[in-house]
Design an enzyme around this catalytic site. Structure first.
Site, PDB file in Angstrom:
ATOM      1  N   ASN A 173       0.877  -1.171   0.000  1.00 31.54           N
ATOM      2  CA  ASN A 173       0.000   0.000   0.000  1.00 31.54           C
ATOM      3  C   ASN A 173       0.912   1.219   0.000  1.00 31.54           C
ATOM      4  O   ASN A 173       1.565   1.527   1.001  1.00 31.54           O
ATOM      5  CB  ASN A 173      -0.915   0.002   1.233  1.00 31.54           C
ATOM      6  CG  ASN A 173      -1.819   1.228   1.276  1.00 31.54           C
ATOM      7  OD1 ASN A 173      -1.375   2.348   1.025  1.00 31.54           O
ATOM      8  ND2 ASN A 173      -3.080   1.029   1.627  1.00 31.54           N
ATOM      9  N   GLU A 224      -3.903   1.789  -2.968  1.00 29.48           N
ATOM     10  CA  GLU A 224      -4.094   3.194  -2.578  1.00 29.48           C
ATOM     11  C   GLU A 224      -3.180   4.097  -3.412  1.00 29.48           C
ATOM     12  O   GLU A 224      -2.469   4.944  -2.889  1.00 29.48           O
ATOM     13  CB  GLU A 224      -3.874   3.401  -1.076  1.00 29.48           C
ATOM     14  CG  GLU A 224      -4.646   4.584  -0.550  1.00 29.48           C
ATOM     15  CD  GLU A 224      -4.641   4.715   0.972  1.00 29.48           C
ATOM     16  OE1 GLU A 224      -5.187   5.725   1.454  1.00 29.48           O
ATOM     17  OE2 GLU A 224      -4.128   3.831   1.667  1.00 29.48           O
ATOM     18  N   TYR A 230      -7.690  -3.972  -2.608  1.00 26.90           N
ATOM     19  CA  TYR A 230      -7.628  -2.945  -1.560  1.00 26.90           C
ATOM     20  C   TYR A 230      -9.001  -2.927  -0.891  1.00 26.90           C
ATOM     21  O   TYR A 230      -9.932  -2.272  -1.351  1.00 26.90           O
ATOM     22  CB  TYR A 230      -7.278  -1.585  -2.166  1.00 26.90           C
ATOM     23  CG  TYR A 230      -7.261  -0.441  -1.171  1.00 26.90           C
ATOM     24  CD1 TYR A 230      -6.732  -0.604   0.104  1.00 26.90           C
ATOM     25  CD2 TYR A 230      -7.782   0.800  -1.515  1.00 26.90           C
ATOM     26  CE1 TYR A 230      -6.725   0.439   1.014  1.00 26.90           C
ATOM     27  CE2 TYR A 230      -7.769   1.857  -0.625  1.00 26.90           C
ATOM     28  CZ  TYR A 230      -7.231   1.681   0.638  1.00 26.90           C
ATOM     29  OH  TYR A 230      -7.228   2.722   1.532  1.00 26.90           O
ATOM     30  N   ASP A 290      -3.794  -5.000   0.446  1.00 27.12           N
ATOM     31  CA  ASP A 290      -4.139  -4.444   1.748  1.00 27.12           C
ATOM     32  C   ASP A 290      -5.574  -4.871   2.024  1.00 27.12           C
ATOM     33  O   ASP A 290      -6.521  -4.270   1.514  1.00 27.12           O
ATOM     34  CB  ASP A 290      -4.006  -2.921   1.701  1.00 27.12           C
ATOM     35  CG  ASP A 290      -4.420  -2.265   3.017  1.00 27.12           C
ATOM     36  OD1 ASP A 290      -4.730  -3.002   3.979  1.00 27.12           O
ATOM     37  OD2 ASP A 290      -4.439  -1.021   3.072  1.00 27.12           O
ATOM     38  N   ASN A 311      -6.851  -4.882   5.004  1.00 27.08           N
ATOM     39  CA  ASN A 311      -7.298  -4.042   6.117  1.00 27.08           C
ATOM     40  C   ASN A 311      -7.847  -4.829   7.301  1.00 27.08           C
ATOM     41  O   ASN A 311      -8.678  -4.324   8.053  1.00 27.08           O
ATOM     42  CB  ASN A 311      -8.306  -3.006   5.627  1.00 27.08           C
ATOM     43  CG  ASN A 311      -7.643  -1.659   5.337  1.00 27.08           C
ATOM     44  OD1 ASN A 311      -6.867  -1.155   6.157  1.00 27.08           O
ATOM     45  ND2 ASN A 311      -7.927  -1.101   4.183  1.00 27.08           N
ATOM     46  N   ASP A 360       2.614   4.398   5.364  1.00 27.04           N
ATOM     47  CA  ASP A 360       2.481   3.793   6.689  1.00 27.04           C
ATOM     48  C   ASP A 360       2.459   2.266   6.619  1.00 27.04           C
ATOM     49  O   ASP A 360       2.391   1.596   7.648  1.00 27.04           O
ATOM     50  CB  ASP A 360       1.250   4.319   7.436  1.00 27.04           C
ATOM     51  CG  ASP A 360      -0.008   4.371   6.591  1.00 27.04           C
ATOM     52  OD1 ASP A 360       0.039   4.007   5.404  1.00 27.04           O
ATOM     53  OD2 ASP A 360      -1.060   4.792   7.121  1.00 27.04           O
ATOM     54  N   HIS A 361       2.547   1.721   5.421  1.00 25.17           N
ATOM     55  CA  HIS A 361       2.640   0.269   5.209  1.00 25.17           C
ATOM     56  C   HIS A 361       4.045  -0.102   4.753  1.00 25.17           C
ATOM     57  O   HIS A 361       4.716   0.678   4.058  1.00 25.17           O
ATOM     58  CB  HIS A 361       1.661  -0.194   4.127  1.00 25.17           C
ATOM     59  CG  HIS A 361       0.224  -0.061   4.492  1.00 25.17           C
ATOM     60  ND1 HIS A 361      -0.573  -1.135   4.801  1.00 25.17           N
ATOM     61  CD2 HIS A 361      -0.573   1.049   4.565  1.00 25.17           C
ATOM     62  CE1 HIS A 361      -1.797  -0.713   5.055  1.00 25.17           C
ATOM     63  NE2 HIS A 361      -1.830   0.606   4.922  1.00 25.17           N
TER      64      HIS A 361
END
Length: 262
Positions: free
Chosen positions: A9, A36, A107, A150, A152, A252-253
């Site tokens: 991501n 993303e 995603y 991702d 999530n 942040d991934h």
């Protein structure tokens, strides 16, 4: 045809074009799946990646949010893009390599902050998205396929920094974990990362909110590589490149890798 695959991501492919290029130069995966991307497809900086040998791309894009792309050094053709839960979002793309392996790049919606669909529409959309993924795999069970992205959701107790403290936090709630497990079972998917690394805390995401993310280490494993049972034994060499989370202006991934001997 052995190949190495990565999923990441990237949280804006144009903002982090340099980080993607660096990863491709340093790690040289044969295929990288990005989520993303936050870019229309025609604005993705394909020339930069082509110069590094990644001349093949399939993608779906939205301006400013969502977006999925597969960059490849190997020829790949698009074989589908699903709009689960009719959200109208660019959250899935599928491509087929010349050896017949199909790669699904997902995603999954994050789900907002409150784990209650009655007060948080986004949480309901996340559950509906997973339900439709499950039903799709039930009706058309995949073979010779890899699913990455991702998702999530951090499903296992050791996929989060504190199972007890995150039970009521979106991404680790029991209902999300149950929905993900049903989706995995429906497609006969094997978690390749945990097949290779069966024990221990394992994270791929650390919040921007932490002043020192590395020291705090309050991570979650939200990014996954799965394979169908017919090729799962060909998967190996799984790893999460934690150091990439510490690069300048990072996502942040962290990227997740696996290799397949097929």
């Amino acid at each position: 045809m052995p190949f190495t695959l990565a999923t990441w991501n990237i949280n804006s492919i144009r903002l982090r074009e340099g980080q993607v290029a660096r990863l491709l130069q340093e790690q040289a995966p044969d295929v990288i799946c990005l989520q993303e991307c936050k870019s229309p497809v025609d604005k993705i900086p394909t020339e930069t990646f082509a110069e590094l040998g990644y001349r093949h791309m399939i993608a779906r894009g939205d301006k400013g949010y969502n977006g999925v792309a597969i960059l490849s050094r190997l020829p790949i053709k698009e074989v589908g893009a699903q709009d689960f839960a009719a959200l109208g979002h660019a959250r899935h793309i599928a491509g087929e390599l010349e050896n017949g392996v199909v790669i699904h790049n997902f995603y999954v919606p994050a789900g907002g902050d409150v784990p209650d669909r009655e007060v948080n529409e986004k949480f309901g959309q996340k559950l509906d998205y997973l339900t439709e993924m499950r039903d799709w795999f039930h009706s058309d069970r995949p073979e010779k396929s890899i699913l990455v992205g991702d998702l999530n959701i951090a499903p296992r107790e050791d996929d989060v920094w504190s199972h007890k403290q995150l039970l009521k936090v979106v991404s680790h709630t029991p209902i999300e974990v149950e929905h993900l497990a049903e989706t995995q079972d429906a497609g006969g998917w094997v978690d390749i990362t945990r097949q290779d690394i069966p024990e221990g805390q394992l994270y791929s995401w650390w919040s921007y909110r932490a002043r020192d993310w590395d020291a705090a280490d309050k991570g979650r494993r939200l990014d996954h590589i799965w394979a169908t049972t017919d090729i799962a034994n060909a998967g190996h060499s799984s790893r999460i490149l934690r150091d990439v989370r510490g690069w300048e202006r990072p996502s942040d991934h962290a990227p997740v890798f696996a290799s397949f001997d097929l």
